[in-house]
Write a protein that holds these residues in place. Structure first.
Motif, PDB file in Angstrom:
ATOM      1  N   ILE A  42      -2.899  -0.472   7.563  1.00 46.34           N
ATOM      2  CA  ILE A  42      -3.070   1.584   7.878  1.00 46.34           C
ATOM      3  C   ILE A  42      -1.259   1.010   7.916  1.00 46.34           C
ATOM      4  CG2 ILE A  42      -3.561   2.788  10.049  1.00 46.34           C
ATOM      5  CD1 ILE A  42      -6.168   1.868  10.429  1.00 46.34           C
ATOM      6  N   ALA A  43      -0.709   0.643   9.042  1.00 45.82           N
ATOM      7  CA  ALA A  43       0.537   0.702   8.947  1.00 45.82           C
ATOM      8  C   ALA A  43       1.176   0.906   7.751  1.00 45.82           C
ATOM      9  CB  ALA A  43       1.846  -0.681   9.652  1.00 45.82           C
ATOM     10  N   ASP A  44       0.961  -0.288   6.820  1.00 46.92           N
ATOM     11  CA  ASP A  44       1.730  -0.557   5.686  1.00 46.92           C
ATOM     12  C   ASP A  44       1.245   0.392   4.810  1.00 46.92           C
ATOM     13  OD1 ASP A  44       1.800  -0.736   2.734  1.00 46.92           O
ATOM     14  OD2 ASP A  44       1.218  -2.352   2.888  1.00 46.92           O
ATOM     15  N   LEU A  76       0.780  -0.702  -0.270  1.00 41.18           N
ATOM     16  CA  LEU A  76       0.173  -0.271  -0.053  1.00 41.18           C
ATOM     17  C   LEU A  76       1.221   1.374   0.094  1.00 41.18           C
ATOM     18  CD1 LEU A  76      -2.834  -0.914   2.336  1.00 41.18           C
ATOM     19  CD2 LEU A  76      -2.331  -0.761   0.013  1.00 41.18           C
ATOM     20  N   TYR A  77       2.040   1.016   0.512  1.00 42.40           N
ATOM     21  CA  TYR A  77       2.820   3.051   0.175  1.00 42.40           C
ATOM     22  C   TYR A  77       3.284   2.942  -0.433  1.00 42.40           C
ATOM     23  CZ  TYR A  77       6.665   5.410   1.545  1.00 42.40           C
ATOM     24  OH  TYR A  77       7.958   6.447   2.471  1.00 42.40           O
ATOM     25  N   GLY A  78       3.724   0.962  -1.315  1.00 39.21           N
ATOM     26  CA  GLY A  78       4.184   1.634  -3.025  1.00 39.21           C
ATOM     27  C   GLY A  78       3.196   1.876  -3.195  1.00 39.21           C
ATOM     28  N   PHE A  79       1.582   1.439  -4.036  1.00 36.08           N
ATOM     29  CA  PHE A  79       0.673   2.490  -4.582  1.00 36.08           C
ATOM     30  C   PHE A  79       0.663   3.718  -3.612  1.00 36.08           C
ATOM     31  CE2 PHE A  79      -1.684  -1.794  -3.315  1.00 36.08           C
ATOM     32  CZ  PHE A  79      -1.106  -2.734  -4.506  1.00 36.08           C
ATOM     33  N   LYS A  80       0.559   4.321  -2.610  1.00 34.41           N
ATOM     34  CA  LYS A  80       0.286   5.428  -2.397  1.00 34.41           C
ATOM     35  C   LYS A  80       1.125   6.250  -2.807  1.00 34.41           C
ATOM     36  CE  LYS A  80       2.219   7.337   1.667  1.00 34.41           C
ATOM     37  NZ  LYS A  80       1.772   7.176   2.654  1.00 34.41           N
ATOM     38  N   LYS A  93      -0.956   6.493  -9.478  1.00 33.28           N
ATOM     39  CA  LYS A  93      -2.259   8.011  -9.984  1.00 33.28           C
ATOM     40  C   LYS A  93      -3.400   7.888  -9.016  1.00 33.28           C
ATOM     41  CE  LYS A  93      -3.890  11.762 -13.334  1.00 33.28           C
ATOM     42  NZ  LYS A  93      -4.101  11.283 -14.759  1.00 33.28           N
ATOM     43  N   PHE A  94      -3.816   8.543  -8.364  1.00 28.44           N
ATOM     44  CA  PHE A  94      -4.988   8.640  -7.149  1.00 28.44           C
ATOM     45  C   PHE A  94      -3.862   7.251  -6.475  1.00 28.44           C
ATOM     46  CE2 PHE A  94      -6.708  10.059 -11.507  1.00 28.44           C
ATOM     47  CZ  PHE A  94      -7.189  10.608 -11.362  1.00 28.44           C
ATOM     48  N   GLY A  95      -3.527   7.388  -6.467  1.00 27.81           N
ATOM     49  CA  GLY A  95      -2.941   5.714  -5.438  1.00 27.81           C
ATOM     50  C   GLY A  95      -2.920   6.364  -3.538  1.00 27.81           C
ATOM     51  N   LYS A  96      -3.365   7.518  -3.390  1.00 27.75           N
ATOM     52  CA  LYS A  96      -4.099   7.584  -2.010  1.00 27.75           C
ATOM     53  C   LYS A  96      -5.074   7.028  -2.161  1.00 27.75           C
ATOM     54  CE  LYS A  96      -0.851  11.590  -0.021  1.00 27.75           C
ATOM     55  NZ  LYS A  96      -0.923  12.729   0.225  1.00 27.75           N
ATOM     56  N   ALA A  97      -5.948   6.928  -2.979  1.00 31.41           N
ATOM     57  CA  ALA A  97      -7.174   6.866  -3.087  1.00 31.41           C
ATOM     58  C   ALA A  97      -7.832   5.757  -3.017  1.00 31.41           C
ATOM     59  CB  ALA A  97      -7.838   7.542  -3.858  1.00 31.41           C
ATOM     60  N   LEU A  98      -6.786   4.789  -4.154  1.00 34.77           N
ATOM     61  CA  LEU A  98      -7.240   3.583  -4.264  1.00 34.77           C
ATOM     62  C   LEU A  98      -6.599   2.770  -2.403  1.00 34.77           C
ATOM     63  CD1 LEU A  98      -5.391   3.224  -7.849  1.00 34.77           C
ATOM     64  CD2 LEU A  98      -7.546   2.793  -7.593  1.00 34.77           C
ATOM     65  N   ALA A  99      -5.673   3.409  -2.443  1.00 37.19           N
ATOM     66  CA  ALA A  99      -5.372   2.534  -0.838  1.00 37.19           C
ATOM     67  C   ALA A  99      -6.133   2.814  -0.144  1.00 37.19           C
ATOM     68  CB  ALA A  99      -3.219   3.010  -0.313  1.00 37.19           C
ATOM     69  N   ILE A 100      -6.706   3.604   0.432  1.00 39.07           N
ATOM     70  CA  ILE A 100      -7.234   3.884   1.232  1.00 39.07           C
ATOM     71  C   ILE A 100      -8.984   2.379   0.940  1.00 39.07           C
ATOM     72  CG2 ILE A 100      -9.357   5.046   2.183  1.00 39.07           C
ATOM     73  CD1 ILE A 100      -7.436   7.422   2.003  1.00 39.07           C
ATOM     74  N   LEU A 101      -9.095   3.215  -0.483  1.00 44.82           N
ATOM     75  CA  LEU A 101     -10.332   2.049  -0.574  1.00 44.82           C
ATOM     76  C   LEU A 101      -9.791   0.969  -1.091  1.00 44.82           C
ATOM     77  CD1 LEU A 101     -13.407   1.844  -2.372  1.00 44.82           C
ATOM     78  CD2 LEU A 101     -12.164   1.769  -4.390  1.00 44.82           C
TER      79      LEU A 101
END
Length: 424
Positions: free
Chosen positions: A321-323, A81-85, A89-97
């Protein structure tokens, strides 16, 4: 070398192999819990070995995705998830979803797991203390509270190696218990071969079980958490080969143990036209064949499956979440303790409401498939990004495997939507 020495040497080798198991033990813990046991038993009792092909494909793709996520962690030093964020693009939103979707599915699973585990213990108690049968709700709820409290206190120990050892014990007991059950009842060999041919049962609940199979075997939580467990194990880029072997071994063991459970259910129930609505149905059907030991053996395996899943399911939300935050999990933090405590309260909702744990468990596995395509797409993008991977290149075989798993996940997710529409 005499026979005794040879036996001791073999036993030591088996113990060494078991104790040497790596992060893959968490994959088995996530995958083969009461969710998998319930899905395999219900499928075996209703459809014989007809859904074996779903299990085979799910395990094959799971092995590829475990390998892909593990390699990403070792080659980049980052978690999923850290890598996604960081890179998408839109990594934060994707990770939260993804965090919300996976946590929802796993916490739903946790309700079913705790409910089934508590019911198993209740049934064992009733076999010895018949008077308890009139206090089923109270006994199940008190048992659930005790189980979840014990696991929460164990979580406070907060060390990866401790969690790993506990899981090794439960998974080993589970595997041997179900293997022993297979000696008493087996499906026909021809039915096992037919099960490899892709077909979906054209009956009510057929689509639901297919989706539940994939939801429990190709669990997004398994892949997302793997980088954290790989790092927790202390593995580095020097352990690439070990990571590969660990992924393959985990996938094979998941298929073998799950297949054995389905085979036991098919042999014990399908040929007699009986279906499972309660966990006790399975053991009661084995009893005429294997005697009262059947109840003990089966319940011991199912209970071990349930307990082996509680740890990973409690860990999933703080892990993700930690990730997302930093790529590191601090099991001694206040955040970790609060989130796992909330998970414990959610787990108690099923037993507190007196819901049917088998129905909850199958539904929760279906929910797990909906985040899966997104989880696969994201890792495909990262592993094929020159900016992220630099001089490291993903092999053609792994890429083909990931794209095939994506296609499979999309088909199963669509199937899951149809199943949920039929159910509601």
């Amino acid at each position: 070398m005499d026979a005794t020495t040879a036996k001791n040497s073999l036993l030591k080798k088996v113990i060494a192999i078991i104790l040497g198991f790596g992060p893959g033990i968490f994959a088995i813990g996530y995958t083969i819990g009461t969710g998998s046991v319930t899905s395999m038993i219900v499928a075996g009792s209703k459809f014989n070995m007809q859904l074996l092909w779903v299990l085979l494909l799910s395990c094959f793709f799971s092995g590829i995705l475990m390998f892909a996520y593990g390699n990403y962690a070792l080659l980049t030093g980052e978690t999923a998830l850290y890598g996604f964020k960081k890179h998408l693009k839109f990594g934060k939103a994707l990770a939260i979803l993804i965090i919300i979707a996976v946590t929802f599915g796993q916490w739903n699973s946790l309700m079913g797991i705790l409910g089934i585990s508590s019911n198993i213990i209740f049934e064992i108690l009733v076999l010895n203390f018949a008077g308890l049968s009139i206090y089923e709700y109270e006994t199940v709820l008190i048992t659930a509270i005790i189980i979840i409290l014990v696991f929460y206190l164990l979580l406070l120990v907060g060390r990866y190696t401790f969690f790993e050892k506990i899981l090794i014990i439960f998974v080993t007991l589970m595997g041997f218990s179900f293997l022993l059950s297979l000696f008493f009842v087996q499906p026909l060999a021809l039915d096992v071969v037919k099960g490899i041919i892709p077909t979906i049962p054209d009956v009510a609940g057929g689509k639901m079980l297919v989706a539940a199979f994939v939801g429990t075997t190709m669990a997004s939580a398994t892949f997302l958490s793997r980088p954290l467990f790989v790092k927790g194990k202390g593995w580095t880029i020097k352990h690439l080969d070990q990571q590969k072997k660990d992924s393959i071994t985990a996938a094979i063991l998941i298929f073998v143990i799950s297949g054995i459970i389905m085979a036991v259910a098919a042999g014990a129930l399908y040929y007699d036209g009986k279906e499972v609505t309660h966990v006790l149905d399975m053991a009661n059907t084995l009893e005429p064949v294997a005697g009262k030991w059947a109840v003990t053996i089966f319940f011991f395996g199912a209970l071990s499956a349930g307990l082996s899943s509680i740890f990973p399911c409690l860990l999933i939300a703080p892990l993700l979440i930690a990730d997302y935050q930093s790529g590191e999990l601090d099991t001694n933090s206040k955040q970790f303790r609060i989130i796992t405590f909330i998970a414990c309260l959610v787990a108690l909702m099923g037993p507190a409401l007196g819901a049917n744990p088998i129905e909850i468990q199958i539904l929760s596995q279906v929910f797990n498939v909906f985040a899966l395509p997104l989880v696969i797409i994201d890792i495909i993008i990262l592993l094929n990004s020159k900016k992220v991977m630099k001089e490291y290149k993903t092999s053609l075989f792994v890429n083909m495997g990931m794209f095939a798993s994506l296609l499979f996940a999309c088909i199963i997710s669509y199937n899951g939507i149809l199943a949920m529409m039929e159910y509601f």
